[in-house]
Design an enzyme around this catalytic site. Structure first.
Site, PDB file in Angstrom:
ATOM      1  N   SER A   4      21.205  82.313  40.728  1.00 39.21           N
ATOM      2  CA  SER A   4      21.285  82.563  39.252  1.00 39.21           C
ATOM      3  C   SER A   4      21.529  84.035  38.831  1.00 39.21           C
ATOM      4  CB  SER A   4      19.493  82.343  39.224  1.00 39.21           C
ATOM      5  OG  SER A   4      19.362  82.379  37.704  1.00 39.21           O
TER       6      SER A   4
ATOM      7  N   HIS B 274      24.044  77.975  37.784  1.00 40.21           N
ATOM      8  CA  HIS B 274      23.402  77.001  37.029  1.00 40.21           C
ATOM      9  C   HIS B 274      23.133  78.029  35.511  1.00 40.21           C
ATOM     10  CE1 HIS B 274      19.564  79.066  36.762  1.00 40.21           C
ATOM     11  NE2 HIS B 274      19.553  79.033  38.217  1.00 40.21           N
TER      12      HIS B 274
END
Length: 261
Positions: free
Chosen positions: A141, A164
């Site tokens: 992330s 993501h």
């Protein structure tokens, strides 16, 4: 004639009055804590599980970013966190310390607060001293831009990186302004990674919005060599490789990461 003064309840052989305590023997006042000197080896065994720790003054400072990156909200006490208000003063001190010539950033993080992660990444990329990053375990992330904010980056063969989109937790108001805010924040993250890694914006967006790899989300998981192939990380390697690279950059008089594109 008055008789002698005799006590009505005489005590046979009364004990002698004890002498007053001298200064070293004086008892501590009630409520005070008596601090006892501890053996450093005992403390090392309790805290680190070993009798001695290396005593070596290095010109390379090691910065650990582990667990969840904590930002403006305090995480629950059972969470392993890295607080950005602890990291930023360390980076300021490293920048000013003339005895520190380079920085090694070790990451094993699941991500966390987007703005806090970007703040750490911007601090790293603006340093005047060479920086090398090493991803161990995971750099997921918001840990992705932090790992790319270095002169050179390494990833362990079994380490993973999850790409993501930005996600929010809690109540979200479904209005156009909320979407525009998320879209701008997403663009900030993408722009930073593209500027400091060897991946194109199109490839990064394709990895970020891919479907099929994550069970309940969209995105892509990259393992070791996969992160090198797409251009996020420079090389697969471990601790020795990362330390050797920092020393090479110091010997070459290399500046900080800056903008490589």
């Amino acid at each position: 004639m008055p008789g002698p003064d005799i006590s009505p309840n005489p005590v046979p052989n009364p004990p002698a009055t004890p002498p007053p305590l001298t200064q070293p023997q004086r008892e501590p006042a009630r409520g005070n804590i008596v601090r006892r000197s501890t053996n450093p080896e005992v403390e090392n065994i309790k805290e680190l599980g070993q009798t001695s720790i290396p005593d070596f003054k290095s010109e390379i400072h090691c910065l650990q970013i582990v667990g969840q990156i904590e930002g403006h909200l305090v995480m629950p006490p059972q969470n392993k966190t890295t607080k950005y208000e602890h990291i930023i003063p360390q980076l300021v001190a490293v920048e000013q310390d003339p005895n520190i010539k380079g920085l090694l950033v070790v990451l094993n993080t699941v991500g966390g607060d987007v703005e806090a992660g970007l703040a750490i990444a911007e601090m790293l990329v603006s340093m005047s001293k060479p920086v090398v990053s090493l991803v161990l375990g995971g750099g997921h992330s918001i840990g992705v831009p932090i790992s790319t904010a270095a002169n050179y980056s390494f990833i362990a063969e079994t380490a993973t990186m999850t790409i993501h989109p930005i996600r929010l937790t809690g109540m979200v108001i479904g209005v156009p302004q909320t979407y525009e805010y998320l879209d701008k924040m997403q663009d900030r993250v993408i722009r930073f990674i593209v500027e400091h890694a060897n991946v194109s914006e199109g490839d990064l967006r394709r990895l970020m919005f891919a479907t099929g790899e994550l069970a309940r989300d969209i995105g892509t998981i990259l393992v070791g060599q996969d992160a090198v192939k797409v251009g996020l990380i420079n090389e697969v390697g471990g601790l020795a490789s990362a330390v050797r690279k920092v020393k090479e950059l110091i010997a070459a008089g290399a500046p900080g990461p800056g903008r490589r594109h």
